[in-house]
Design an enzyme around this catalytic site. Structure first.
Site, PDB file in Angstrom:
ATOM      1  CG  ASP A   1      34.639 -18.292  -9.219  1.00 21.10           C
ATOM      2  OD1 ASP A   1      34.278 -17.959 -10.362  1.00 21.10           O
ATOM      3  OD2 ASP A   1      33.889 -18.219  -8.226  1.00 21.10           O
TER       4      ASP A   1
ATOM      5  CB  THR B   1      27.945 -11.784  -8.495  1.00 25.95           C
ATOM      6  OG1 THR B   1      28.872 -11.996  -7.409  1.00 25.95           O
ATOM      7  CG2 THR B   1      26.782 -12.755  -8.378  1.00 25.95           C
TER       8      THR B   1
ATOM      9  CG  HIS C   1      39.535  12.252  -9.115  1.00 27.56           C
ATOM     10  ND1 HIS C   1      38.254  12.222  -8.609  1.00 27.56           N
ATOM     11  CD2 HIS C   1      39.472  12.911 -10.302  1.00 27.56           C
ATOM     12  CE1 HIS C   1      37.441  12.819  -9.469  1.00 27.56           C
ATOM     13  NE2 HIS C   1      38.148  13.258 -10.493  1.00 27.56           N
TER      14      HIS C   1
ATOM     15  CB  CYS D   1      33.650 -14.724  -8.929  1.00 25.78           C
ATOM     16  SG  CYS D   1      32.793 -13.343  -8.149  1.00 25.78           S
TER      17      CYS D   1
ATOM     18  CG  HIS E   1      36.143  10.031 -10.941  1.00 26.32           C
ATOM     19  ND1 HIS E   1      34.932  10.535 -10.524  1.00 26.32           N
ATOM     20  CD2 HIS E   1      36.464  10.710 -12.077  1.00 26.32           C
ATOM     21  CE1 HIS E   1      34.532  11.485 -11.376  1.00 26.32           C
ATOM     22  NE2 HIS E   1      35.443  11.595 -12.330  1.00 26.32           N
TER      23      HIS E   1
END
Ligand code: RB5
Length: 146
Positions: free
Chosen positions: A8, A67, A133, A65, A98
């Site tokens: 963004d 955060t 995994h 973005c 993982h």
């Protein structure tokens, strides 16, 4: 392997830096926007990159973005996406080893540029470890069917 980028307005400056970094490495990059700092909605870019990555298994995505939180939440709504918000090198490595994460999410306002490029390199250079995994990823896939 193609690297699909999306961001963004808050992630745009870091996306441009990541794109230059990947291009310098000779990697194939598909940039799905945004292309300026004009305000946009991060779910639109999460959806575009998520759908592109799911359609081409083997490709990896990078979403940015402010955060990394909103764009990773949105991307993880797309069936087949495993988006991991990573804030350091070890997280990026483990997200691949993982979790077989197919999208890396970064915070353009919260992670410094040099650290972000290290995180990108760790993510792209690490392979999924498989084994125990894989069974856990199968359980995640089952959740998508509920
Ligand atoms: C945009 O202002 C900001 O909310 C967005 O980039 C992101 O940080 C949301 O999680």
């Amino acid at each position: 392997m193609k690297i699909v980028l999306g961001a963004d307005h808050a992630g745009y400056p870091l996306k441009e830096r990541v794109k230059a970094h990947l291009t310098e490495q000779g990697r194939e990059v598909l940039d799905l926007g945004t292309y300026s700092t004009e305000s946009v909605d991060y779910p639109d870019y999460a959806a575009a990159v998520g759908k592109a990555v799911v359609a081409n298994p083997g490709d990896l995505g990078i979403l940015i973005c402010g955060t990394g939180i909103g764009i990773s939440i949105a991307a993880n709504k797309i069936k087949g996406v495993r988006a991991a918000l990573c804030t350091d090198y070890a997280m990026a490595k483990l997200a691949r080893e993982h979790n077989d994460a197919n999208i890396l999410a970064l915070g353009g306002r919260t992670t410094a540029e040099a650290a972000a490029l290290d995180i990108v390199d760790a993510f792209l250079r690490t392979a999924f470890a498989g084994g125990r995994h894989q069974m856990r990823l199968d359980k995640i896939r089952n959740l998508e069917a509920e």
